[in-house]
Design a protein around this motif. Structure first.
Motif, PDB file in Angstrom:
ATOM      1  N   GLN A  83      -0.252  -0.828  12.743  1.00 55.90           N
ATOM      2  CA  GLN A  83      -0.687  -0.933  11.353  1.00 55.90           C
ATOM      3  C   GLN A  83      -2.164  -0.592  11.213  1.00 55.90           C
ATOM      4  O   GLN A  83      -2.578   0.087  10.257  1.00 55.90           O
ATOM      5  CB  GLN A  83      -0.418  -2.356  10.838  1.00 55.90           C
ATOM      6  CG  GLN A  83      -0.758  -2.555   9.379  1.00 55.90           C
ATOM      7  CD  GLN A  83       0.098  -1.709   8.463  1.00 55.90           C
ATOM      8  OE1 GLN A  83       1.232  -1.390   8.794  1.00 55.90           O
ATOM      9  NE2 GLN A  83      -0.444  -1.347   7.305  1.00 55.90           N
ATOM     10  N   GLU A 141      -3.764   2.450   9.055  1.00 54.17           N
ATOM     11  CA  GLU A 141      -4.829   2.267   8.074  1.00 54.17           C
ATOM     12  C   GLU A 141      -6.020   3.170   8.380  1.00 54.17           C
ATOM     13  O   GLU A 141      -6.605   3.771   7.470  1.00 54.17           O
ATOM     14  CB  GLU A 141      -5.266   0.802   8.066  1.00 54.17           C
ATOM     15  CG  GLU A 141      -4.203  -0.152   7.529  1.00 54.17           C
ATOM     16  CD  GLU A 141      -4.636  -1.600   7.611  1.00 54.17           C
ATOM     17  OE1 GLU A 141      -5.765  -1.846   8.125  1.00 54.17           O
ATOM     18  OE2 GLU A 141      -3.880  -2.488   7.164  1.00 54.17           O
ATOM     19  N   SER A 179      -5.118   6.648   7.527  1.00 56.84           N
ATOM     20  CA  SER A 179      -5.100   6.831   6.077  1.00 56.84           C
ATOM     21  C   SER A 179      -6.513   6.990   5.530  1.00 56.84           C
ATOM     22  O   SER A 179      -6.745   7.802   4.623  1.00 56.84           O
ATOM     23  CB  SER A 179      -4.401   5.629   5.421  1.00 56.84           C
ATOM     24  OG  SER A 179      -4.442   5.736   4.021  1.00 56.84           O
ATOM     25  N   LYS A 180      -7.467   6.223   6.089  1.00 54.31           N
ATOM     26  CA  LYS A 180      -8.854   6.357   5.639  1.00 54.31           C
ATOM     27  C   LYS A 180      -9.458   7.694   6.060  1.00 54.31           C
ATOM     28  O   LYS A 180     -10.258   8.280   5.333  1.00 54.31           O
ATOM     29  CB  LYS A 180      -9.685   5.216   6.196  1.00 54.31           C
ATOM     30  CG  LYS A 180      -9.335   3.856   5.609  1.00 54.31           C
ATOM     31  CD  LYS A 180     -10.189   2.765   6.218  1.00 54.31           C
ATOM     32  CE  LYS A 180      -9.842   1.396   5.627  1.00 54.31           C
ATOM     33  NZ  LYS A 180     -10.659   0.314   6.239  1.00 54.31           N
ATOM     34  N   ASP A 195      -3.521   9.236   2.713  1.00 52.14           N
ATOM     35  CA  ASP A 195      -2.199   8.632   2.787  1.00 52.14           C
ATOM     36  C   ASP A 195      -1.175   9.722   3.078  1.00 52.14           C
ATOM     37  O   ASP A 195      -1.085  10.717   2.340  1.00 52.14           O
ATOM     38  CB  ASP A 195      -1.879   7.930   1.461  1.00 52.14           C
ATOM     39  CG  ASP A 195      -0.621   7.105   1.559  1.00 52.14           C
ATOM     40  OD1 ASP A 195       0.050   7.175   2.602  1.00 52.14           O
ATOM     41  OD2 ASP A 195      -0.306   6.402   0.585  1.00 52.14           O
TER      42      ASP A 195
END
Length: 243
Positions: free
Chosen positions: A162, A166, A169-170, A174
């Motif tokens: 996870q 994240e 994604s940053k 996304d």
């Protein structure tokens, strides 16, 4: 106008139908997750109950074995007490001039030896049962510890996954919002090329090694252990550009 009105009504019906289907799909997905979670909880409870029942049964059998060992030890003590009592009575009778026949001594000794052999065999049998039960309990405890360790490792892997999602994604956006054909995909492939090519990994590592310095070096800093996350936007304009 009538045609437009019909089209508008038809479009609204289609939108309402699509929204209803989407809501039903979300509800079904929620129900599926709830059922999965409930099944997982029930399985965990059943496993704990089985382990508790097995441990209780093993403890009960172990307690019974210990009771048998205590009974056997008490019988051995009684046998020793009988030998001592007969010896004392024989000495008292000898002082009075009464001596039992040798056959009586032989019969008593044979009976005592037979009982000692029987009690010794029982003691060895009960000790073997106790060792087997202890091995079983230790094995069950080891399995329990192993399962707990696997659960912790699974949770840690999920947490790291996870965290990686994240971070990705940053860094790259996304994945649901930015598909593979997005213009950021070449940059993503560039930064992740070392995961798919040994030659690229060696080349990147060679370039990084040129700047290796100690942590307290005045003219540089050491290589960070992971991704360097971007700073949060300090203005609304920057925030809109990031989005």
């Amino acid at each position: 106008r009538a045609r437009k009105r019909r089209m508008r009504l038809q479009r609204r019906k289609q939108e309402a139908k699509a929204a209803k289907e989407e809501e039903a799909a979300r509800a079904a997905e929620r129900e599926a997750k709830i059922d999965q979670w409930r099944a997982k909880c029930i399985q965990e409870v059943e496993e704990k109950n089985r382990e508790r029942e097995l441990k209780a049964a093993a403890d009960s059998v172990l307690s019974e074995v210990r009771k048998k060992q205590a009974d056997t030890k008490r019988m051995v003590d009684i046998l020793h007490a009988l030998e001592k009592l007969r010896k004392l009575r024989k000495e008292a009778a000898g002082r009075k001039g009464v001596c039992p026949p040798p056959s009586a001594d032989e019969a008593f000794e044979n009976q005592v030896e037979s009982l000692k052999t029987l009690l010794k065999n029982r003691t060895e049998l009960y000790e073997a049962e106790e060792r087997a039960l202890r091995v079983m309990l230790e094995g069950e405890q080891e399995e329990e510890r192993k399962r707990e360790m696997e659960k912790k490792q699974k949770k840690e892997r999920e947490r790291l996954l996870q965290q990686k999602l994240e971070i990705d994604s940053k860094l790259f956006g996304d994945p649901d919002e930015f598909p593979l054909a997005h213009l950021l995909q070449p940059f993503r492939e560039y930064y992740l090329q070392a995961e798919h090519s040994v030659a690229a990994l060696i080349q990147i590592r060679h370039e990084w090694d040129q700047y290796l310095v100690p942590a307290d070096h005045p003219e540089g800093s050491c290589i960070p252990p992971g991704w360097v996350l971007p700073s949060l936007p300090t203005s609304d304009t920057w925030a809109t550009a990031v989005r």
